[in-house]
Design a protein around this motif. Structure first.
Motif: not given
Length: 300
Positions: A62-69, A137-139
């Motif tokens: 679960i990467d940063e882009k998935s968290i934002e998307r 602000d999670a990575r």
């Protein structure tokens, strides 16, 4: 509830995942995906990364882009992405009862620990209220399965949820994010980062606010049950030296919500067995017994 914590985190090695560029419009070559090793960050012979393809278990990234998307804001939303992980966020004093493969539910009061660890930026967070708050602000997110011993920062017997927040950057940046939803829900996130001393000391300040009306309205007091009213701030200082990297982290979270009603309405009738006995009284049953008022509808 309000909670504050100061943590000193020393990063010896970090996991990285990278994709190789596509060789053509048709053929795509994906690079190796690496994850933390069992001996990661401990001792000179530690293995900071392992090849995920050679790891004898499934890997969920679960990467940063998935968290934002996908707009993942809380642990109970994160559980939809991680097989066999459940947050069990019932309230500020019960949110630590997270489970992995249905193991880890521990009884007891506020002072008891869960067999499932909760590690944020290499620091073990024990108190349940910390885990209740929003994730901002999670990575990246990771799950370490099985007994961790002291190698995972805490001897969690079932496993650990590992959260890595964004690091301070030596490139000045500022981000603002606003989300709107029904019941007057507003989520605001702000992050500012930049250098203090070039290539040596950087800072990062992150803030979130999450507010919304409750979806059950008290007709007498006007209070909105199951409402959202919380905010938090995180400050970081990152020092980069020749042989060591240190990070000083300050966290403050606070929540003022009408949410501690785990024995609240969840049935629209009063249950009695044929022999006259009944199970432990629910909220509906108590109202009926003590006030003589049947509750026929729980539609908010």
């Amino acid at each position: 509830m309000a909670a504050a914590a100061i943590a000193l985190s020393t990063n010896v090695g970090e996991s990285r995942a990278q994709d190789a560029p596509a060789s053509s419009a048709v053929t795509v070559q994906v690079g190796d995906v690496v994850v933390r090793g069992e001996d990661d960050d401990r001792g000179e012979n530690s293995r900071p990364v392992l090849d995920a393809q050679k790891k004898p278990r499934s890997i969920v990234v679960i990467d940063e882009k998935s968290i934002e998307r996908e707009n993942i804001n809380r642990a109970d939303e994160l559980q939809q992405k991680i097989p066999n992980y459940r947050a069990n966020n019932g309230g500020t004093q019960q949110s630590a009862r997270q489970t992995i493969r249905w193991l880890g539910v521990a009884g007891g009061g506020v002072g008891s620990e869960s067999p499932t660890g909760y590690v944020v930026d290499n620091v073990f967070w024990r108190y349940w209220g910390f885990q209740w708050m929003d994730l901002f602000d999670a990575r990246s997110f990771e799950v370490a399965y099985g007994p961790q011993g002291t190698a995972g920062g805490k001897n969690a017997s079932v496993g650990s949820l590992i959260i890595n927040n964004r690091l301070p950057s030596f490139t000045p940046q500022a981000t603002i994010e606003t989300n709107f939803a029904n019941y007057s829900r507003v989520i605001e996130k702000v992050s500012i980062t930049g250098p203090i001393l070039d290539d040596t000391l950087a800072y990062r300040v992150s803030f979130f606010m999450d507010k919304g009306d409750g979806w059950i309205r008290d007709q007498v007091s006007g209070a909105g049950y199951k409402n959202t009213d919380r905010w938090g701030v995180r400050g970081q200082l990152l020092y980069v030296g020749d042989d060591i990297t240190d990070r000083l982290i300050f966290n403050f979270n606070t929540s003022h919500e009408y949410n501690g009603y785990n024995s609240a309405p969840y049935a629209d009738t009063s249950l009695f067995y044929a022999n006259g006995t009944r199970p432990s009284a629910t909220w509906v049953q108590n109202v009926w017994k003590r006030l003589g008022k049947p509750i026929l509808s729980l539609d908010p």
